[in-house]
Design an enzyme around this catalytic site. Structure first.
Site, short mmCIF file in Angstrom:
data_model
loop_
_atom_site.label_atom_id
_atom_site.label_comp_id
_atom_site.label_asym_id
_atom_site.label_seq_id
_atom_site.Cartn_x
_atom_site.Cartn_y
_atom_site.Cartn_z
N SER A 156 -3.13 5.27 11.57
CA SER A 156 -3.57 5.47 12.97
C SER A 156 -3.86 6.84 13.49
O SER A 156 -3.61 7.66 12.98
CB SER A 156 -2.49 4.67 14.08
OG SER A 156 -2.21 3.55 13.31
N1 SAH Z 1 1.54 2.28 10.84
C1 SAH Z 1 0.53 2.51 9.65
C2 SAH Z 1 -0.99 2.33 10.08
C3 SAH Z 1 -0.83 0.78 10.31
S1 SAH Z 1 -2.50 0.05 9.50
C4 SAH Z 1 0.90 4.11 9.57
O1 SAH Z 1 1.47 4.62 10.08
O2 SAH Z 1 -0.20 4.64 8.63
C5 SAH Z 1 -1.92 -1.68 9.83
C6 SAH Z 1 -1.21 -2.09 8.69
O3 SAH Z 1 -0.71 -3.45 8.92
C7 SAH Z 1 -1.98 -2.31 7.50
O4 SAH Z 1 -1.56 -1.42 6.31
C8 SAH Z 1 -1.97 -3.66 7.13
O5 SAH Z 1 -1.96 -4.17 5.69
C9 SAH Z 1 -0.86 -4.18 7.80
N2 SAH Z 1 -0.33 -5.44 8.02
C10 SAH Z 1 -1.43 -6.66 8.78
N3 SAH Z 1 -0.90 -7.56 8.63
C11 SAH Z 1 0.66 -7.46 8.37
C12 SAH Z 1 1.65 -8.66 8.20
N4 SAH Z 1 1.49 -9.66 8.68
N5 SAH Z 1 2.92 -7.95 7.77
C13 SAH Z 1 2.89 -6.60 7.29
N6 SAH Z 1 1.86 -5.64 7.34
C14 SAH Z 1 0.89 -6.08 7.89
#
Ligand code: SAH
Length: 215
Positions: free
Chosen positions: A61
């Protein structure tokens, strides 16, 4: 030539200009090297205020949004925190400086594995990465003082609201589409749930089930 120290100082000044005033949050972000969470070609752009690719079609992000979400979460050293959407592990590393304990879940096994290795190499010993669909939370470790989602749901998932302690705070992007989402802060009070909108954001969607493209 800009030195690394100058780059970091500029980064923190930029965060302040974006409305991040909480000293503990600024310190935690200053202590967390964003370049370490990026692949080689993106490392030089680590201190730009933009989301960047981390593989598996996902993104790390934007720092100002990470800062605003972290600030809104009001984490203290007494808090047990759940993050849904580990991605690179960057947000979890920041939370680890502020919280007592951090659990973070990721539906892409490859991302979870990489984040786990990175956080271990950085000695972030109070973080546990779990490869799991986080939509249903982490019942075995609940309840949580704070819950942070870094992927957008249509509505706050009910299991996560259930796993929030009374007095607890949850921050998450919500929206019906990939383009229009609102950052929501939910506070669980004795009277029920209190909702505050914190502005527009854009996140990848929260998807159910594990990702099937990896071993
Ligand atoms: N917090 C992260 C960026 C988030 S991107 C950082 O600091 O880099 C959002 C992430 O959420 C992605 O990797 C995606 O695969 C994950 N995601 C989406 N749906 C999800 C779910 N149901 N359970 C766990 N992770 C999920």
């Amino acid at each position: 030539m800009t030195t690394e120290a100058e780059t970091r100082m500029g980064f923190v000044l930029g965060l302040r200009a974006s409305g991040i005033t909480d000293q503990a949050v600024l310190k935690a972000m200053e202590l967390t090297p964003r370049e370490d969470f990026l692949d080689g070609i993106f490392k030089p752009r680590a201190y730009e205020d933009v989301p960047l690719p981390i593989g598996s079609g996902q993104t790390i992000s934007q720092p100002s949004v990470v800062g605003l979400m972290t600030q809104a979460l009001q984490v203290t050293k007494r808090c047990k925190v759940l993050e849904v959407g580990t991605g690179s592990g960057y947000q979890a590393a920041i939370l680890s400086h502020l919280a007592r304990r951090v659990y973070t879940t990721e539906r892409h096994r490859g991302l979870a594995r990489r984040a786990d290795a990175l956080l271990a190499a950085m000695d972030r010993t109070n973080v546990t990465v779990i490869a799991r669909d986080g939509t249903f939370g982490l019942p075995e470790q609940s309840p949580f003082d704070r819950i942070l989602l870094t992927a957008a749901a249509e509505d706050p998932p009910a299991p996560l609201l259930d796993q929030l302690k009374p007095g607890g705070i949850m921050v998450l992007p919500v929206g019906q589409s990939d383009t229009v989402q609102t950052l929501l802060k939910v506070i669980k009070t004795d009277q029920g749930l209190d909702y505050q909108s914190l502005g527009d954001v854009r996140f990848v969607p929260l998807l159910e089930g594990m990702a099937g493209d990896e071993a």
